[in-house]
Design an enzyme around this catalytic site. Structure first.
Site, short mmCIF file in Angstrom:
data_model
loop_
_atom_site.label_atom_id
_atom_site.label_comp_id
_atom_site.label_asym_id
_atom_site.label_seq_id
_atom_site.Cartn_x
_atom_site.Cartn_y
_atom_site.Cartn_z
N GLN A 100 -4.48 -5.49 6.74
CA GLN A 100 -5.46 -6.41 6.16
C GLN A 100 -5.40 -7.80 6.78
OE1 GLN A 100 -7.81 -5.41 4.26
NE2 GLN A 100 -7.02 -3.40 3.67
N CYS A 107 -4.56 2.35 -3.74
CA CYS A 107 -3.30 2.82 -3.14
C CYS A 107 -2.18 1.81 -3.36
CB CYS A 107 -3.46 3.12 -1.66
SG CYS A 107 -4.58 4.48 -1.33
N ASP A 116 3.15 -4.58 7.74
CA ASP A 116 1.89 -3.85 7.69
C ASP A 116 0.76 -4.88 7.79
OD1 ASP A 116 -0.48 -2.80 6.78
OD2 ASP A 116 0.37 -1.82 5.02
N HIS A 128 0.88 -1.18 0.00
CA HIS A 128 0.00 0.00 0.00
C HIS A 128 0.92 1.23 0.00
CE1 HIS A 128 -2.78 2.95 1.85
NE2 HIS A 128 -3.76 2.16 1.48
N LYS A 145 -10.40 -1.01 10.12
CA LYS A 145 -10.50 -2.16 9.23
C LYS A 145 -10.77 -3.44 10.03
CE LYS A 145 -7.15 -0.12 6.05
NZ LYS A 145 -7.96 0.32 4.92
N1 PLP Z 1 -1.85 -0.82 4.60
C1 PLP Z 1 -2.78 -1.55 3.99
C2 PLP Z 1 -2.44 -2.94 3.52
C3 PLP Z 1 -4.05 -1.01 3.78
O1 PLP Z 1 -4.99 -1.73 3.18
C4 PLP Z 1 -4.32 0.31 4.23
C5 PLP Z 1 -5.62 0.93 3.97
O2 PLP Z 1 -6.29 0.61 3.01
C6 PLP Z 1 -3.31 1.00 4.88
C7 PLP Z 1 -2.09 0.41 5.05
C8 PLP Z 1 -3.52 2.38 5.42
O3 PLP Z 1 -4.36 2.33 6.52
P1 PLP Z 1 -4.83 3.67 7.23
O4 PLP Z 1 -5.41 4.54 6.15
O5 PLP Z 1 -5.88 3.20 8.20
O6 PLP Z 1 -3.66 4.27 7.89
#
Ligand code: PLP
Length: 413
Positions: free
Chosen positions: A209, A371, A206, A129, A232
């Site tokens: 998900q 993203c 990260d 992302h 999420k």
């Molecule tokens: N990392 C992953 C894999 C994501 O799917 C997302 C959001 O879609 C993020 C990071 C960013 O999360 P946040 O916007 O809650 O900081």
């Protein structure tokens, strides 16, 4: 297993916990399949937010009065819940942030600026992302550090041989998602952590998900940093978590200054910072949201994460089979180990048109680059349609979604 899961997860009861699922969109029952962007919140979470503001809204840590004590106990109580949920060794390893993005930026700005030297290398994967790419690009530019990118094959699987080849004596950090938001691929992070450590590098995962869909144990995975977002994982927006190994957090400088993160401030004698994790929580945090994140984790625990995972797997298989049968549809992301996400493109139909028209039929999916522009570009794409599942989705919804999709495709072709 699937038939077993179907009988074990009482999805009607699960759904009854989510008031929003009763609403209609354009006169049709809502079918919410945008869970990878934000999942819906159960009543227990909404009630926790409401209860905080009705009964014990107060700033935390420094107060001597009853409301401040109650708010502090509930806030720190969530820290302990998160510790237990992630299998961390100590509550001192749990830092509250605004979300995954802020957690990653914290590591980049604190650990990164303190430890990286020109010529050092950071490895990121192509399927990250943007929140696990851009902070490292910014740092690379500022510190003259090199970014290396792990390629992805046509199924959406990371090339592990290429990864091992990239690791070297200049590698300081590996940044990878546990589950890809654009493809649903589950990455072998324990194996990747072992390889990183063999080269003396750290690994940041990260988990945005992963946490809503599977059990996570940071000690079993042996990762150094792990981040996720509340919104999420059936929790509220505005709150997330950074797990960091105690010794690493201890040695890292604070990245934001202000109240809450100091034990003493003096112009004459200098400023002494708080102990971890408070050193990294400058200013008044999202108190209500942190407390409600605890309620979300309780809700997941009560529902049963393994049961939820098995149920979602069953839905994923059903949806995959049905989508594959749609004329001209191509699945994007066919890794053998996947959760929750169904990304696809359709010949002769623009993703955005599909997203807009299917909304008219009450179905919420996401379209665009999710993203993850570098990965989509590597596949020759600038957008996909993405349906993503949660434990409250049903086989009937999956069927209705595919039926609606077929209607929409017939309209746009
Ligand atoms: N990392 C992953 C894999 C994501 O799917 C997302 C959001 O879609 C993020 C990071 C960013 O999360 P946040 O916007 O809650 O900081």
């Amino acid at each position: 297993m699937n038939a077993f899961a179907e009988t074990m997860l009482d999805v009607a009861r699960v759904r009854s916990d989510f008031p929003i699922l009763e609403r209609e969109v354009h006169g049709k029952p809502l079918i919410y399949l945008d869970n990878a962007a934000t999942s819906q919140t159960p009543s227990a979470v909404i009630d926790t937010l409401d209860d905080y503001y009705r009964r014990y809204n107060a700033n935390i840590h420094r107060g001597l009065h009853t409301l401040a004590d109650e708010a502090t106990a509930a806030y720190e109580g969530t820290r302990e819940k998160v510790r237990a949920w992630l299998g961390a060794a100590s509550h001192r390893e749990i830092v509250f942030t605004r979300g995954t993005t802020e957690a990653i930026n914290l590591v980049a700005n604190s650990w990164g600026r303190a430890n990286l030297r020109p010529g050092d290398e950071i490895i990121v994967s192509l399927m990250e992302h943007h929140s696990n790419i851009v902070p490292w690009q910014m740092l690379a530019e500022a510190l003259d550090v090199t970014l290396k990118v792990i390629p992805v094959d046509e199924r959406g699987v990371l090339d592990q041989a290429a990864y091992r080849d990239m690791l070297g004596e200049r590698t300081r950090l590996v940044c990878v998602n546990h589950v890809s938001n654009a493809l649903g691929t589950v990455n072998p992070v324990a194996e990747m952590a072992r390889a990183a450590h063999e080269h003396g590098a750290l690994i940041l995962v990260d988990g945005a998900q992963a946490v809503p869909h599977q059990r996570v144990d940071v000690q079993a995975l042996d990762v150094d940093f792990y981040a996720f977002s509340g919104h999420k994982a059936y929790g509220p927006t505005g709150v997330g978590v950074l797990y960091g190994r105690e010794a690493l957090l201890e040695a890292m400088p604070p990245w934001q200054g202000g109240g809450e993160m100091i034990s003493r401030v003096s112009f004459e004698k200098g400023t002494v910072y708080s102990e971890i994790p408070h050193k990294f929580e400058a200013g008044t945090p999202a108190i209500a949201e942190v407390i409600a994140l605890g309620a979300a984790l309780d809700w997941i625990a009560d529902t049963g994460i393994d049961l939820m995972a098995a149920w979602e797997h069953h839905l994923l298989e059903r949806a995959t089979d049905k989508l594959k049968a749609v004329d001209g549809l191509r699945m994007i992301g066919t890794a053998p180990d996947k959760v929750s996400v169904l990304s696809f493109v359709v010949d002769g139909a623009h993703s955005q048109d599909i997203g807009l028209l299917i909304d008219q039929l009450g179905v919420a999916i996401r379209t665009g680059h999710h993203c993850a522009q570098p990965m989509l570009a590597s596949m020759g794409l600038d957008a996909t349609c993405r349906a993503s599942l949660a434990a409250y989705n049903t086989p009937e919804e999956v069927d209705a979604f595919v039926e609606a999709l077929q209607k929409v495709i017939a309209m746009v072709r």
